[in-house]
Write a protein that holds these residues in place. Structure first.
Motif, PDB file in Angstrom:
ATOM      1  N   GLU A 132      43.538  37.366  34.859  1.00  0.00           N
ATOM      2  CA  GLU A 132      43.196  37.179  32.757  1.00  0.00           C
ATOM      3  C   GLU A 132      44.794  38.106  32.552  1.00  0.00           C
ATOM      4  N   GLN A 139      45.155  32.968  36.758  1.00  0.00           N
ATOM      5  CA  GLN A 139      44.866  32.873  35.495  1.00  0.00           C
ATOM      6  C   GLN A 139      43.699  33.461  35.161  1.00  0.00           C
ATOM      7  N   GLN A 140      42.809  32.895  35.945  1.00  0.00           N
ATOM      8  CA  GLN A 140      41.169  33.077  35.460  1.00  0.00           C
ATOM      9  C   GLN A 140      40.583  34.278  36.194  1.00  0.00           C
TER      10      GLN A 140
END
Length: 79
Positions: free
Chosen positions: A55, A51-52
């Motif tokens: 994105e 996720q980081q």
């Protein structure tokens, strides 16, 4: 003829956070000595990193990764 009934197919349950069956199936594959909570921690950390870095939706990335490593054609062996 067998006297027993046929076994019912079991459906995979969904995981508690993402409510996704694919995540739960992956957790069951990486279980180490029956420690399901440890397997969930490993998966959730990996999903958070995805996720980081990207994105995007981490579940779609996971689905694409699983689809990429599954074989397209089933191979049967003659015995």
């Amino acid at each position: 003829m067998s006297r027993r009934g046929t076994a019912e197919e079991k459906t995979a349950k969904s995981d508690p956070i993402y409510r996704n069956r694919l995540v739960n199936m992956l957790v069951n594959r990486i279980l180490k000595h029956g420690k399901k909570s440890l397997a969930y921690q490993i998966i959730y950390r990996a999903v958070k990193k995805i996720q980081q870095k990207t994105e995007t939706n981490p579940l779609s990335v996971l689905r694409q990764a699983i689809h990429g490593v599954t074989p397209g054609i089933a191979v049967k062996q003659d015995v």
